[in-house]
Design an enzyme around this catalytic site. Structure first.
Site, PDB file in Angstrom:
ATOM      1  N   LEU A 390       1.035   1.706  -3.703  1.00  0.00           N
ATOM      2  CA  LEU A 390      -0.072   1.755  -4.654  1.00  0.00           C
ATOM      3  C   LEU A 390      -1.295   2.396  -4.016  1.00  0.00           C
ATOM      4  CD1 LEU A 390       0.249  -1.785  -6.292  1.00  0.00           C
ATOM      5  CD2 LEU A 390       1.445   0.342  -6.864  1.00  0.00           C
ATOM      6  N   ASP A 391      -1.566   2.057  -2.764  1.00  0.00           N
ATOM      7  CA  ASP A 391      -2.672   2.678  -2.029  1.00  0.00           C
ATOM      8  C   ASP A 391      -2.480   4.185  -1.926  1.00  0.00           C
ATOM      9  OD1 ASP A 391      -4.623   0.793  -1.298  1.00  0.00           O
ATOM     10  OD2 ASP A 391      -3.423   0.037   0.357  1.00  0.00           O
TER      11      ASP A 391
END
Length: 498
Positions: A390-391
């Site tokens: 997600l980062d």
């Protein structure tokens, strides 16, 4: 629908939540959908070269290889589009190998300095803990978070992980989440399955698209600044990026823009703790300045940088910088031609918009970790993804959105705003579907630098010693891609543009 995948987040819950099904998407479909969503020229899509199928590329039920290759390709294609616009040429060919992309999605784990890998986190109290009625994940990368959690449960700061676990076991998961995260200034989230996340108002507030842009005003001028000259061999040469951020996602955006030649100044605060092992990886390509926003002289230096930048990237909670006169509208008043790129945990809308959050916590509270464990079939309560997907995806998508906004600024004028969140990226990843059963876990993984092909690595001198790290996976035909500036101690540079 692709063979071996199943519907990701299209089920109708008891509350009636319905979202988009993208389980049949190939990598080109993802690139095309988001490119057109950003209203960028469709003819540029013919310049993208993406090889690789829909098979698992990292051990997960989620289609992480697809997300990695597509998000990196989008950022590179957007840089190539800026190059084409400034030079009045066709968009050069862009290539992103799948294997290199998934390795770059774990880049912070693979660098070495003078032969030594990044030091492992002490993880004193962080991670998943059992509660009286379930589980909760605690974030402790920053001292104020770990110390605050110990104080919240009534323990001294020198307590052991076992002491902390015993205390947490007496709490209800949601009660501790509320005390720590909603009412407090900490970061801890209860473990939820999809059935508990989907009905939440915050789940409903998240956009179906992971990048959203809009004009703040149209008062600014069209075209490129005079310093952005034709003929440069780096796509973003001359662009000025001011970045105020921490951890991974927003710093990755700045690092990506720097890989294509932008001048990036990374502003950090001398009053906040740093994360040395992460900072070294995501400091590549950047000059580093430390300014105290509470100090009038430092604030003036920051405002001067803002007046003369093209892009302002920030990774704080929505509304945080507004308290210091740095809301998007404030920034547009200071610089009518600015692009403001916002990274957050849960996005600008919904009851959780102002809450702290990190990749691992969004995975936990949104049902991803429970679903991943169920697919793996090992009897675990929760299973994290094999990388901070997600980062990383959010960082590349923010870079894409920033460059799309720059394109529109150049053609239409004005100041523009870009919003990306970890939760929105999570929702999009879910919509891509999950591999059936445990089939997604049958592929290999990369655990250490020795497993990385030599052609994907580079060796450079840094302010900390000789660093061997993962190269950028995108290639732009006829253009230079990579980082000229190597990591150095925070605050090593002057607060001025080149």
């Amino acid at each position: 629908m692709k063979p071996g995948t199943e519907r990701g987040c299209t089920d109708v819950s008891a509350e009636g939540l319905v979202t988009v099904d993208r389980a049949s998407h190939h990598v080109r479909d993802v690139v095309e959908e988001l490119w057109k969503r950003l209203d960028l020229p469709s003819e540029a899509l013919s310049s993208i070269l993406l090889e690789g199928g829909s098979e698992p590329a990292l051990p997960s039920s989620f289609r992480l290889g697809l997300l990695a290759q597509a998000s990196i390709a989008l950022s590179a294609l957007a840089a190539a589009q800026i190059y084409a616009l400034r030079n009045e040429v066709e968009v050069p060919r862009v290539e992103v190998p799948l294997r290199h992309a998934v390795i770059e999605f774990k880049s912070e784990r693979f660098y070495t300095t003078d032969g030594q890998p990044p030091s492992a986190s002490s993880d004193a109290i962080g991670g998943l803990h059992r509660t009286a009625d379930g589980y909760i994940r605690v974030h402790d990368s920053f001292p104020n978070h770990s110390n605050g959690m110990l104080e919240l449960v009534g323990l001294p700061l020198d307590s052991t992980r076992e002491d902390f676990a015993d205390k947490i076991a007496q709490w209800q998961s949601l009660a501790l989440e509320d005390a720590a995260t909603v009412k407090g200034n900490l970061a801890a989230y209860a473990l939820r399955p999809y059935s508990e996340w989907d009905p939440l108002p915050q789940a409903r507030a998240i956009s179906d698209y992971p990048v959203n842009i809009h004009p703040i005003s149209l008062d600014g001028t069209k075209g490129f600044p005079d310093r952005i000259l034709r003929g440069a061999t780096r796509c973003l040469k001359g662009l000025r990026i001011l970045e105020m951020s921490r951890v991974i996602a927003a710093p990755l955006c700045g690092k990506t823009l720097a890989a294509h030649g932008a001048d990036v100044i990374w502003v950090t605060s001398p009053n906040l703790p740093d994360l040395p092992t992460i900072d070294r990886e995501f400091g590549r390509g950047k000059r580093t300045v430390q300014l105290d926003i509470h100090n009038p002289a430092d604030k003036d230096k920051l405002l001067e940088l803002i007046k003369n930048c093209d892009v302002f990237i920030q990774g704080f909670r929505p509304g945080s910088l507004a308290q210091h006169g740095l809301s998007p509208k404030d920034l547009a008043n200071i610089n009518p031609n600015i692009v403001v790129g916002n990274m957050s945990a849960f996005g600008p809308s919904g009851p959780w918009a102002s809450q702290r959050g990190f990749d691992s916590l969004v995975q936990t509270c949104s049902g991803m970790n429970v679903s991943e464990a169920q697919h793996a079939g090992g009897g675990e309560a929760a299973r994290p993804l094999p990388c901070q997907a997600l980062d990383h995806a959010s960082g590349y998508l923010l870079a894409t959105g920033v460059l799309a906004a720059l394109y529109h600024r150049t053609c239409q004028g004005g100041a523009w705003q870009v919003d990306v969140s970890l939760a929105c990226t999570m929702k999009y990843l879910r919509s891509l579907g999950q591999y059936h059963g445990s089939s997604g876990f049958q592929c290999g993984d990369y655990k250490q630098q020795a497993e990385i092909p030599a052609e994907y690595l580079e060796s450079r001198e840094t302010g900390f010693g000789r660093m061997v790290a993962v190269k950028h996976s995108a290639k732009v035909s006829g253009c230079e891609v990579g980082w000229d500036i190597m990591p150095k101690p925070l605050g090593s540079d002057s607060a001025e543009w080149l």
